[in-house]
Write a protein that holds these residues in place. Structure first.
Motif, PDB file in Angstrom:
ATOM      1  N   LEU A 317       0.851  -1.183   0.000  1.00 56.59           N
ATOM      2  CA  LEU A 317       0.000   0.000   0.000  1.00 56.59           C
ATOM      3  C   LEU A 317       0.887   1.234   0.000  1.00 56.59           C
ATOM      4  N   GLU A 318       0.700   2.111  -0.968  1.00 58.37           N
ATOM      5  CA  GLU A 318       1.484   3.335  -1.073  1.00 58.37           C
ATOM      6  C   GLU A 318       0.773   4.460  -0.325  1.00 58.37           C
ATOM      7  N   ALA A 319       1.535   5.186   0.494  1.00 62.22           N
ATOM      8  CA  ALA A 319       0.974   6.305   1.266  1.00 62.22           C
ATOM      9  C   ALA A 319       2.069   7.326   1.516  1.00 62.22           C
ATOM     10  N   GLN A 320       1.757   8.319   2.335  1.00 54.07           N
ATOM     11  CA  GLN A 320       2.707   9.379   2.681  1.00 54.07           C
ATOM     12  C   GLN A 320       2.662   9.631   4.192  1.00 54.07           C
ATOM     13  N   VAL A 321       3.796  10.091   4.703  1.00 57.21           N
ATOM     14  CA  VAL A 321       3.864  10.449   6.124  1.00 57.21           C
ATOM     15  C   VAL A 321       3.052  11.721   6.343  1.00 57.21           C
ATOM     16  N   ASP A 322       2.112  11.661   7.286  1.00 56.88           N
ATOM     17  CA  ASP A 322       1.247  12.804   7.548  1.00 56.88           C
ATOM     18  C   ASP A 322       1.562  13.523   8.851  1.00 56.88           C
ATOM     19  N   PHE A 323       2.153  12.824   9.812  1.00 57.69           N
ATOM     20  CA  PHE A 323       2.352  13.452  11.119  1.00 57.69           C
ATOM     21  C   PHE A 323       3.514  12.782  11.837  1.00 57.69           C
ATOM     22  N   LEU A 324       4.371  13.608  12.461  1.00 53.44           N
ATOM     23  CA  LEU A 324       5.479  13.127  13.283  1.00 53.44           C
ATOM     24  C   LEU A 324       5.227  13.568  14.716  1.00 53.44           C
ATOM     25  N   GLN A 325       5.127  12.608  15.624  1.00 57.90           N
ATOM     26  CA  GLN A 325       4.846  12.946  17.020  1.00 57.90           C
ATOM     27  C   GLN A 325       6.000  13.754  17.595  1.00 57.90           C
ATOM     28  N   PRO A 326       5.732  14.926  18.175  1.00 60.70           N
ATOM     29  CA  PRO A 326       6.820  15.813  18.622  1.00 60.70           C
ATOM     30  C   PRO A 326       7.409  15.467  19.984  1.00 60.70           C
ATOM     31  N   PHE A 327       7.056  14.322  20.559  1.00 58.03           N
ATOM     32  CA  PHE A 327       7.609  13.948  21.865  1.00 58.03           C
ATOM     33  C   PHE A 327       7.718  12.425  21.914  1.00 58.03           C
ATOM     34  N   TYR A 328       8.419  11.933  22.939  1.00 54.85           N
ATOM     35  CA  TYR A 328       8.605  10.500  23.138  1.00 54.85           C
ATOM     36  C   TYR A 328       7.739  10.027  24.299  1.00 54.85           C
ATOM     37  N   GLU A 329       7.264   8.797  24.173  1.00 50.57           N
ATOM     38  CA  GLU A 329       6.534   8.200  25.279  1.00 50.57           C
ATOM     39  C   GLU A 329       7.502   7.890  26.415  1.00 50.57           C
ATOM     40  N   ALA A 330       7.017   7.976  27.638  1.00 45.67           N
ATOM     41  CA  ALA A 330       7.862   7.710  28.794  1.00 45.67           C
ATOM     42  C   ALA A 330       8.366   6.274  28.763  1.00 45.67           C
ATOM     43  N   GLY A 331       9.672   6.124  28.944  1.00 43.20           N
ATOM     44  CA  GLY A 331      10.276   4.797  28.983  1.00 43.20           C
ATOM     45  C   GLY A 331      10.589   4.211  27.631  1.00 43.20           C
ATOM     46  N   GLU A 332      10.338   4.927  26.551  1.00 41.86           N
ATOM     47  CA  GLU A 332      10.603   4.421  25.209  1.00 41.86           C
ATOM     48  C   GLU A 332      11.561   5.356  24.490  1.00 41.86           C
ATOM     49  N   ASN A 333      12.347   4.762  23.622  1.00 41.09           N
ATOM     50  CA  ASN A 333      13.277   5.545  22.812  1.00 41.09           C
ATOM     51  C   ASN A 333      12.832   5.555  21.357  1.00 41.09           C
ATOM     52  N   PHE A 334      11.523   5.601  21.165  1.00 38.37           N
ATOM     53  CA  PHE A 334      10.961   5.605  19.826  1.00 38.37           C
ATOM     54  C   PHE A 334      10.020   6.796  19.673  1.00 38.37           C
ATOM     55  N   ALA A 335       9.960   7.317  18.465  1.00 34.77           N
ATOM     56  CA  ALA A 335       8.987   8.347  18.125  1.00 34.77           C
ATOM     57  C   ALA A 335       7.892   7.716  17.278  1.00 34.77           C
ATOM     58  N   LYS A 336       6.767   8.399  17.191  1.00 40.08           N
ATOM     59  CA  LYS A 336       5.617   7.889  16.446  1.00 40.08           C
ATOM     60  C   LYS A 336       5.523   8.592  15.098  1.00 40.08           C
TER      61      LYS A 336
END
Length: 435
Positions: A317-336
């Motif tokens: 499925l082809e799509a585009q990035v629409d939103f980058l989460q500007p913060f990190y969840e507590a205890g995680e080193n990943f962004a959304k």
């Protein structure tokens, strides 16, 4: 007698000279330091042996003298584990941009803008329930339940009284209609009331949205509900029908505490503003992915992304990035990273695990073959060619794409490095890095 005096003076002169020579030799010995011929970093104040190789220490410097350390001498006496002699082919870093991709794992979820909550506009008792389980299809205008509410009965009778007794007072009649509307009555229900002239003791609640019903608590509540006194409705249907009258004589009915998820069923009492259920429209879905912290700066809004389904090999499925989460969840080193799936999807289902690959173009940087950089655990190493031998240098790597790796720090474009760093390391040697 004169002869004896001459001999005494001669002996005194000899003893004075010997003492001066002894003091001079002692001072000379105190200014001498000793070093190892193979390990010049070993410096001692007195003779001895080298603690590394066991060789005898030799004088390094004397007051007024110093050993001159030339480049050739430094190269000859340097430790044997600092350089490697080999005929491995060399390469030079290349300054360029590279088309790279970031692989991500995620899940299909609801579009939060299409999740609607249906609250109780008025307090009362659910007489008839038409939505009884989660994910039951719901259409706009569909009857969800019928509620008995003394407040609605009172508001209906007030409107009928004004229409019959003061038909010329349009303002009061409009205010009475507005009160009914604020309590949840629709225009069709109000017109039916005015046409028949009879108050209805149960009012139907209709769904204003299309979708599926969710949020119904199908298990028995674990928390102890609050006790709210509810008086039995009198035949007059006045405003005291729900909460008026003597609190001591009022029967206490159990009602869920505010904010608790209720077990929706016929016969329970609900309070004003209490959420009854939610309706989700699945025509528009999101895909949310976790991206490593080091890669978030590479992805920008609008970047192309290709979604694959592990359960459906070959489907993309082809799509585009629409939103980058500007913060990190507590205890995680990943962004959304959020992607809106285009149109109504037949492949995607809410809760489904998916994989994705986002493409982007790197900034201009130095790139070398992936085999030219060796990861030794705590740092990465490349072997730079100097004076016919290879010397290890610490490098900082960035993006890895295919068989190439980005070098952020540690090398220049004119450096020559070994094309395969693995050939210069064996199990019996230790490569020493100078920080």
């Amino acid at each position: 007698m004169k002869r004896y005096l001459n001999i005494l003076l001669l002996l005194l002169f000899v003893l004075t000279g010997v003492a001066c020579q002894s003091d001079e030799a002692h001072e000379h010995a105190e200014g001498t330091t000793y070093t190892c011929p193979m390990h010049p970093q070993i410096v001692e104040d007195e003779p001895g042996t080298c603690p590394i190789c066991g060789m005898d220490l030799v004088p390094q410097s004397v007051e007024g003298e110093a050993v001159v350390m030339t480049d050739d001498l430094a190269f000859l006496i340097q430790p044997t584990n600092e350089t490697v002699i080999s005929d491995v082919a060399t390469v030079t870093p290349e300054q360029k941009t590279v088309e790279a991709a970031v692989k991500m794992e995620g899940i299909i979820t609801y579009d939060e803008r299409r999740v609607y909550s249906i609250p109780a506009r008025v307090g009362g008792r659910i007489e008839k329930l038409y939505v009884k389980y989660n994910f039951q299809p719901v259409q706009k205008g569909q009857k969800l339940m019928e509620v008995y509410s003394p407040d609605l009965i009172t508001a209906q009778k007030e409107l009928l009284y004004l229409v019959n007794s003061a038909p010329e007072d349009k303002a009061l009649i409009a205010a009475a209609k507005q009160r009914l509307q604020l309590l949840g009555a629709t225009d069709a229900q109000i017109n039916h009331l005015l046409r028949t002239g009879e108050a209805s003791y149960t009012f139907a609640i209709y769904s204003p949205y299309d979708g599926y019903a969710i949020g119904l608590n199908t298990t028995a509540p674990s928390a102890i509900p609050s006790e709210i006194p509810v008086a039995a409705a009198n035949t007059g249907g006045g405003m005291n029908g729900m909460g008026g009258g003597d609190a001591g004589s009022a029967s206490k009915r159990r009602m869920p505490a505010a904010g608790d998820e209720i077990q929706l069923r016929e016969g329970i009492y609900v309070s004003t503003g209490q959420p009854l259920l939610r309706v989700v429209n699945p025509n528009q879905l999101w895909a949310e992915f976790n991206i490593p912290a080091g890669e978030i700066s590479s992805i920008a809004k609008g970047a192309p992304i290709q979604i694959t389904f592990p359960q459906l090999p070959g489907e993309k499925l082809e799509a585009q990035v629409d939103f980058l989460q500007p913060f990190y969840e507590a205890g995680e080193n990943f962004a959304k990273v959020r992607v809106y799936l285009p149109g109504e999807q037949k492949l995607a289902r809410v809760g489904q695990l998916v994989s994705a690959e986002a493409s982007y173009t790197t900034a201009p940087a130095l790139w070398v073959p992936r085999t030219a950089v060796l990861d030794i655990g705590t740092k990465s190493v490349a072997f730079k060619q100097l004076n016919g031998v290879y010397k290890p240098v610490a490098v900082t790597v960035g993006t890895i794409e295919g068989n190439q790796v980005q070098v952020v720090e540690g090398l220049d474009q004119t450096d020559k490095i070994a094309s395969n760093a693995q050939f210069l390391v064996d199990s019996e040697s230790f490569v020493k890095l100078n920080d």
